[in-house]
Write a protein that holds these residues in place. Structure first.
Motif, short mmCIF file in Angstrom:
data_model
loop_
_atom_site.label_atom_id
_atom_site.label_comp_id
_atom_site.label_asym_id
_atom_site.label_seq_id
_atom_site.Cartn_x
_atom_site.Cartn_y
_atom_site.Cartn_z
N PHE A 214 0.81 -1.22 0.00
CA PHE A 214 0.00 0.00 0.00
C PHE A 214 0.84 1.27 0.00
O PHE A 214 0.30 2.37 0.07
CB PHE A 214 -0.92 0.02 1.23
N ILE A 215 2.17 1.15 -0.07
CA ILE A 215 3.07 2.30 0.02
C ILE A 215 3.98 2.36 -1.20
O ILE A 215 4.18 1.37 -1.89
CB ILE A 215 3.95 2.21 1.29
N LEU A 216 4.53 3.54 -1.45
CA LEU A 216 5.49 3.74 -2.52
C LEU A 216 6.69 4.49 -1.96
O LEU A 216 6.58 5.20 -0.95
CB LEU A 216 4.88 4.58 -3.65
N GLU A 217 7.82 4.36 -2.62
CA GLU A 217 8.99 5.15 -2.22
C GLU A 217 8.63 6.62 -2.28
O GLU A 217 7.95 7.06 -3.21
CB GLU A 217 10.17 4.83 -3.14
N GLY A 218 9.02 7.38 -1.28
CA GLY A 218 8.71 8.80 -1.21
C GLY A 218 7.46 9.11 -0.41
O GLY A 218 7.22 10.27 -0.08
N ASP A 219 6.65 8.10 -0.12
CA ASP A 219 5.43 8.32 0.68
C ASP A 219 5.79 8.70 2.11
O ASP A 219 6.77 8.20 2.67
CB ASP A 219 4.56 7.06 0.74
N THR A 220 5.00 9.57 2.70
CA THR A 220 5.12 9.89 4.11
C THR A 220 4.07 9.07 4.85
O THR A 220 2.90 9.08 4.45
CB THR A 220 4.90 11.39 4.36
N GLU B 195 12.87 3.78 0.47
CA GLU B 195 13.03 2.54 -0.27
C GLU B 195 11.99 1.52 0.19
O GLU B 195 11.83 1.32 1.39
CB GLU B 195 14.44 1.99 -0.05
N VAL B 196 11.30 0.91 -0.75
CA VAL B 196 10.37 -0.19 -0.46
C VAL B 196 11.06 -1.45 -0.97
O VAL B 196 11.41 -1.53 -2.15
CB VAL B 196 9.00 0.02 -1.13
#
Length: 64
Positions: free
Chosen positions: A8-14, A43-44
């Motif tokens: 559910f997350i991407l690199e750069g997400d807060t 990083e994911v």
């Protein structure tokens, strides 16, 4: 041990502590993994289908 089902997350997400970051399937049961702290992800490390073990790192925060 399990297999990542959905991320559910991407690199750069807060994210905030408690935000849902991924779900995984282990022994035919789905488990949701939540952020342990506030921060920005740099990083994911997993994607759907990735096998993971208990305690394995799945993402890195920018301040680590």
């Amino acid at each position: 041990d399990g297999i990542v089902d959905e991320v559910f997350i991407l690199e750069g997400d807060t994210v905030k502590k408690g935000d849902k970051i991924l779900s995984l399937e282990a022994m035919k049961m789905e488990t949701t993994v939540y952020a342990e702290q506030n921060g920005t992800l740099c990083e994911v490390l997993v994607s759907p289908g990735t096998p993971v073990e208990a305690g394995e790192l799945v993402a890195r925060y920018a301040d680590e």
